[in-house]
Design a protein around this motif. Sequence first.
Motif, PDB file in Angstrom:
ATOM      1  N   UNK A  14       0.862  -1.181   0.000  1.00 59.60           N
ATOM      2  CA  UNK A  14       0.000   0.000   0.000  1.00 59.60           C
ATOM      3  C   UNK A  14       0.896   1.227   0.000  1.00 59.60           C
ATOM      4  N   UNK A  15       0.769   2.071  -1.016  1.00 55.21           N
ATOM      5  CA  UNK A  15       1.557   3.297  -1.127  1.00 55.21           C
ATOM      6  C   UNK A  15       0.692   4.492  -0.778  1.00 55.21           C
ATOM      7  N   UNK A  41       3.217  -1.363   4.116  1.00 57.70           N
ATOM      8  CA  UNK A  41       2.841   0.040   3.940  1.00 57.70           C
ATOM      9  C   UNK A  41       4.073   0.867   3.575  1.00 57.70           C
ATOM     10  N   UNK A  42       3.918   1.673   2.546  1.00 64.61           N
ATOM     11  CA  UNK A  42       4.990   2.520   2.028  1.00 64.61           C
ATOM     12  C   UNK A  42       4.473   3.949   1.927  1.00 64.61           C
ATOM     13  N   UNK A  75       5.908  -4.790  -7.674  1.00 63.66           N
ATOM     14  CA  UNK A  75       5.305  -4.845  -9.006  1.00 63.66           C
ATOM     15  C   UNK A  75       3.907  -4.258  -9.050  1.00 63.66           C
ATOM     16  N   UNK A  76       3.181  -4.415  -7.951  1.00 63.49           N
ATOM     17  CA  UNK A  76       1.762  -4.020  -7.946  1.00 63.49           C
ATOM     18  C   UNK A  76       1.437  -3.448  -6.583  1.00 63.49           C
ATOM     19  N   UNK A  77       0.641  -2.371  -6.565  1.00 64.27           N
ATOM     20  CA  UNK A  77       0.451  -1.629  -5.328  1.00 64.27           C
ATOM     21  C   UNK A  77      -0.970  -1.102  -5.226  1.00 64.27           C
ATOM     22  N   UNK A  78      -1.441  -0.990  -3.982  1.00 60.63           N
ATOM     23  CA  UNK A  78      -2.641  -0.221  -3.674  1.00 60.63           C
ATOM     24  C   UNK A  78      -2.201   1.234  -3.503  1.00 60.63           C
ATOM     25  N   UNK A  79      -2.893   2.156  -4.143  1.00 61.60           N
ATOM     26  CA  UNK A  79      -2.558   3.576  -4.024  1.00 61.60           C
ATOM     27  C   UNK A  79      -3.608   4.290  -3.185  1.00 61.60           C
ATOM     28  N   UNK A  80      -3.161   4.850  -2.058  1.00 58.72           N
ATOM     29  CA  UNK A  80      -4.006   5.696  -1.209  1.00 58.72           C
ATOM     30  C   UNK A  80      -3.399   7.089  -1.282  1.00 58.72           C
ATOM     31  N   UNK A 101      -3.446  -1.950  -8.163  1.00 57.80           N
ATOM     32  CA  UNK A 101      -4.545  -2.888  -7.952  1.00 57.80           C
ATOM     33  C   UNK A 101      -5.809  -2.205  -7.447  1.00 57.80           C
ATOM     34  N   UNK A 102      -5.648  -1.140  -6.669  1.00 61.54           N
ATOM     35  CA  UNK A 102      -6.783  -0.459  -6.042  1.00 61.54           C
ATOM     36  C   UNK A 102      -6.413   1.003  -5.825  1.00 61.54           C
ATOM     37  N   UNK A 103      -7.405   1.883  -5.920  1.00 60.13           N
ATOM     38  CA  UNK A 103      -7.219   3.306  -5.638  1.00 60.13           C
ATOM     39  C   UNK A 103      -8.175   3.746  -4.531  1.00 60.13           C
TER      40      UNK A 103
END
Length: 254
Positions: A14-15, A41-42, A75-80, A101-103
């Motif tokens: 999760x970024x 978490x990043x 490679x793949x991230x949730x963006x918050x 993957x998700x916003x």
Amino acid sequence: MTLAHDVEGDGPAVLLLHSSVCDRRMWDPQWSALRDAGYRVLRCDLRGYGQTPMADRPYTDAEDVRDLLDALRIDRVVLVAASYGGLVGLEVAARWPDRVSTLALLCPGMPGHQPSAELRAFGAREDALLEADDLTGAVELNVQTWLGPEADDATRDRVRQMQRHAFEVQLAATEEFPKPERDEIDLGKISAPCLAVSGRYDLPDFRQIAARLTELLPDARHLELPWAGHLPSLERPAEVTALLTDHLRETSPS
């Protein structure tokens, strides 16, 4: 140059992308909760914010974010993302849709948005205060504009500190590198499900953007918070943390 960042936890990545009024510290209230919910978490500071210096070459924030993910082998991230971070997040998701993957976007900006008269007036007032070397006045303008009525004194002080630091870093730069003009971003290429949040007490631009994303993205829903200004994750952190973790649990379970 790699953006200053923190990483903790295990699970889906999760970024967290910050508002241009803040830096990565704005996510302090959500950090532990997301990690404890089973996510890696990043969070990072964009150029000119927090611990990331101003640019020393032409750049785009979206490419900086992509490069950070590459450096961390994600490679793949949730963006918050919040506010300007939401604009960056939308560009990342549109240019590299297989990486997101998700916003979850809180009062986001949007590529190509034309600012309202109200937003232009804010920008002109901020520019005038900075040109007059009234840094305190410019900071207070931002605190008054972007925090809603639910923000307590401690939250207002936190935003003051982050905004003042950003101004100090940016005003100390001896050379500017304008971001290159890019072709129009096609938001229709975004494949990730999106939660777009707006605040009743925010400027109309951001309320309209959040609502419009339901028309522009293939899988988006809009939620307006009746108590919120522009920075709801700081105004009612526990409530917004629960909202985010519920959205992630539905769309990107740990």
